[in-house]
Motif scaffolding. Structure first.
Motif, short mmCIF file in Angstrom:
data_model
loop_
_atom_site.label_atom_id
_atom_site.label_comp_id
_atom_site.label_asym_id
_atom_site.label_seq_id
_atom_site.Cartn_x
_atom_site.Cartn_y
_atom_site.Cartn_z
N PRO A 21 0.83 -1.32 0.16
CA PRO A 21 0.01 -0.08 0.11
C PRO A 21 0.88 1.32 0.16
O PRO A 21 0.58 2.19 -0.94
CB PRO A 21 -0.86 -0.08 1.44
CG PRO A 21 -0.95 -1.56 1.53
CD PRO A 21 0.38 -2.22 1.03
N MET A 22 1.83 1.10 0.90
CA MET A 22 2.99 2.44 0.66
C MET A 22 3.44 2.59 -0.49
O MET A 22 3.56 3.74 -1.06
CB MET A 22 3.82 2.16 1.79
CG MET A 22 4.67 3.34 1.88
SD MET A 22 6.38 3.08 2.84
CE MET A 22 7.14 2.14 1.64
N LEU A 23 4.04 1.40 -1.20
CA LEU A 23 4.67 1.83 -2.37
C LEU A 23 3.79 2.07 -3.62
O LEU A 23 4.39 2.66 -4.64
CB LEU A 23 5.40 0.46 -2.59
CG LEU A 23 6.40 0.23 -1.76
CD1 LEU A 23 7.30 -1.53 -2.28
CD2 LEU A 23 7.51 1.34 -1.90
N SER A 24 2.44 1.89 -3.36
CA SER A 24 1.63 2.18 -4.42
C SER A 24 1.03 3.80 -4.39
O SER A 24 0.31 3.96 -5.52
CB SER A 24 0.33 1.28 -4.38
OG SER A 24 -0.29 1.48 -3.21
N THR A 25 1.34 4.57 -3.30
CA THR A 25 0.96 5.76 -3.32
C THR A 25 1.90 6.62 -4.29
O THR A 25 3.03 6.17 -4.81
CB THR A 25 1.18 6.41 -1.98
OG1 THR A 25 2.48 6.26 -1.64
CG2 THR A 25 0.38 5.42 -0.84
N PRO A 26 1.59 7.94 -4.75
CA PRO A 26 2.36 8.82 -5.40
C PRO A 26 3.68 8.74 -4.97
O PRO A 26 4.62 8.70 -5.68
CB PRO A 26 1.59 9.92 -5.47
CG PRO A 26 0.07 9.67 -5.38
CD PRO A 26 0.49 8.56 -4.19
N ALA A 27 3.87 9.02 -3.66
CA ALA A 27 5.13 9.47 -3.13
C ALA A 27 5.88 7.95 -3.14
O ALA A 27 7.16 7.80 -3.16
CB ALA A 27 5.14 9.91 -1.69
N GLY A 28 5.29 6.80 -2.93
CA GLY A 28 5.92 5.53 -2.73
C GLY A 28 6.37 5.20 -4.31
O GLY A 28 7.35 4.53 -4.38
N GLN A 29 5.59 5.52 -5.19
CA GLN A 29 5.99 5.25 -6.62
C GLN A 29 7.31 6.11 -6.97
O GLN A 29 8.25 5.64 -7.65
CB GLN A 29 4.74 5.57 -7.60
CG GLN A 29 3.72 4.60 -7.49
CD GLN A 29 2.51 5.08 -8.52
OE1 GLN A 29 2.43 6.33 -8.91
NE2 GLN A 29 1.50 4.13 -8.26
N GLN A 30 7.26 7.36 -6.38
CA GLN A 30 8.46 8.30 -6.41
C GLN A 30 9.73 7.51 -5.75
O GLN A 30 10.90 7.72 -6.47
CB GLN A 30 8.23 9.67 -5.87
CG GLN A 30 9.11 10.91 -6.58
CD GLN A 30 8.46 12.13 -6.27
OE1 GLN A 30 7.26 12.12 -5.53
NE2 GLN A 30 9.20 12.95 -6.83
N THR A 33 11.16 4.86 -8.07
CA THR A 33 12.05 5.35 -9.43
C THR A 33 13.41 5.97 -8.71
O THR A 33 14.36 6.07 -9.93
CB THR A 33 11.04 6.49 -10.08
OG1 THR A 33 11.02 7.69 -9.39
CG2 THR A 33 9.76 6.00 -10.51
N THR A 34 13.40 6.12 -7.57
CA THR A 34 14.56 6.90 -7.21
C THR A 34 15.77 5.65 -6.80
O THR A 34 17.00 5.70 -6.97
CB THR A 34 14.55 7.86 -6.08
OG1 THR A 34 13.57 8.52 -6.69
CG2 THR A 34 15.52 8.38 -5.39
N PHE A 35 15.14 4.85 -5.74
CA PHE A 35 15.87 3.49 -5.29
C PHE A 35 15.75 2.27 -5.97
O PHE A 35 14.73 2.14 -6.57
CB PHE A 35 15.51 3.43 -3.68
CG PHE A 35 16.04 4.81 -3.04
CD1 PHE A 35 17.19 5.14 -2.53
CD2 PHE A 35 14.77 5.55 -2.62
CE1 PHE A 35 17.44 6.01 -1.85
CE2 PHE A 35 15.08 6.62 -1.92
CZ PHE A 35 16.21 6.91 -1.42
N ALA A 36 16.65 1.43 -5.83
CA ALA A 36 16.89 0.06 -6.36
C ALA A 36 15.95 -0.52 -5.03
O ALA A 36 16.71 -0.52 -3.81
CB ALA A 36 18.01 -0.62 -6.47
N MET A 37 14.73 -0.97 -5.04
CA MET A 37 14.07 -1.61 -3.82
C MET A 37 14.36 -3.11 -3.51
O MET A 37 14.39 -3.72 -4.77
CB MET A 37 12.63 -1.33 -3.81
CG MET A 37 12.25 -0.14 -4.35
SD MET A 37 12.50 1.26 -3.30
CE MET A 37 11.33 0.80 -1.93
N GLN A 38 14.78 -3.30 -2.42
CA GLN A 38 15.01 -4.76 -2.00
C GLN A 38 14.20 -5.29 -0.77
O GLN A 38 13.63 -4.25 0.05
CB GLN A 38 16.48 -5.08 -1.96
CG GLN A 38 17.52 -4.94 -2.91
CD GLN A 38 18.61 -5.47 -2.67
OE1 GLN A 38 18.69 -6.57 -2.00
NE2 GLN A 38 19.74 -4.92 -3.18
N HIS A 39 13.80 -6.57 -0.60
CA HIS A 39 13.04 -7.03 0.39
C HIS A 39 13.78 -8.05 1.16
O HIS A 39 14.17 -8.96 0.41
CB HIS A 39 11.73 -7.69 -0.12
CG HIS A 39 10.83 -6.54 -0.73
ND1 HIS A 39 9.92 -5.88 0.07
CD2 HIS A 39 10.59 -6.26 -2.04
CE1 HIS A 39 9.31 -5.01 -0.72
NE2 HIS A 39 9.55 -5.32 -1.93
#
Length: 247
Positions: A21-30, A33-39
């Motif tokens: 849910p956080m990553l799907s928000t506009p700020a989360g999408q930003q 696009t800025t970071f290489a996301m890992q889990h």
């Protein structure tokens, strides 16, 4: 390290769905696009050492941890050599404590473990759910559906293993002053699991920390307040100068 990797570490009986849910928000999408996301797949780790390996092998510079994940990140940072520690550029702790479990918490853990070792876990009851979620969101499926789905699919083996592996955790409060990177601590005013005092204990021991407390929110902050969380992260990375142009 490439300077632009962000690692997300979930809490007990949670996986990467915690962050969707956080990553799907506009700020989360930003952020994406800025970071290489890992889990960090700590739910797959069979022991504490493998949980720590899941964090270390990501080799990320920017770290975000929720609840148990936050405690594991603090442990990870304290285990690094000075050279490696200097490569960590930021840390975000969400509803996380650095202390050991209290005697009352230990007693509840032992009772839960004893029950799990002799019974099959049937999932989270509504009463148990109310301990994690603010009353105003208890009937909100955008919050509770993810919790119940992770609870059902990860289930008995993950819960039992994670409780066993993390019950005898030492307090890190006397060591965390060594963490030099900027730290954002995010908590909820009505969190029944991690009280405000636990967050304040961390904040006052870190040389570069900011504490933000969100109202009308329970422990499951990433699911209850995804927009606010994403905006706080975005603002934090801007303030730190981690990224020069996020807007």
């Amino acid at each position: 390290m490439n300077g632009n990797t962000l690692l997300l570490v979930p809490g007990t009986l949670c996986d990467e769905r915690l962050w969707l849910p956080m990553l799907s928000t506009p700020a989360g999408q930003q952020l994406q696009t800025t970071f290489a996301m890992q889990h960090a797949h700590i739910w797959q780790a069979q022991n504490h050492a493998l949980m720590m390996d899941a964090i270390a092998t990501a080799d990320a510079e920017h770290l975000v941890g929720f609840s148990l994940g936050g405690y594991l990140l603090l442990s990870h940072l304290l285990s690094l050599t000075p050279e490696k520690a200097s490569q960590i550029k930021s840390l975000v702790l969400i509803a996380a404590s650095a202390g050991a479990l209290t005697a009352a918490e230990q007693k509840i853990r032992q009772q839960t473990l004893s029950w799990l070792q002799h019974h099959q876990y049937q999932g989270m009851s509504q009463k148990r759910l109310s301990e994690f979620v603010h009353p105003s969101r208890l009937n909100d499926p955008t919050v509770t559906a993810s919790i119940r789905q992770m609870d059902k699919e990860l289930g008995h083996p993950v819960l039992l293993n994670q409780l066993i592996q993390t019950s005898n955790r030492p307090s890190l409060l006397d060591e965390i002053y060594q963490i030099q990177c900027p730290v954002l601590i995010i908590g909820a005013a009505e969190d029944q699991k991690v009280p405000l005092t636990a967050l304040e204990q961390i904040a006052k021991r870190l040389p570069d920390a900011r504490l933000v407390v969100l109202p009308h929110c329970g422990h499951m902050l990433p699911l209850e307040q995804p927009k606010q969380l994403a905006s706080l992260l975005l603002s934090f990375y801007q303030h730190c100068g981690v990224v020069t142009a996020l807007a």
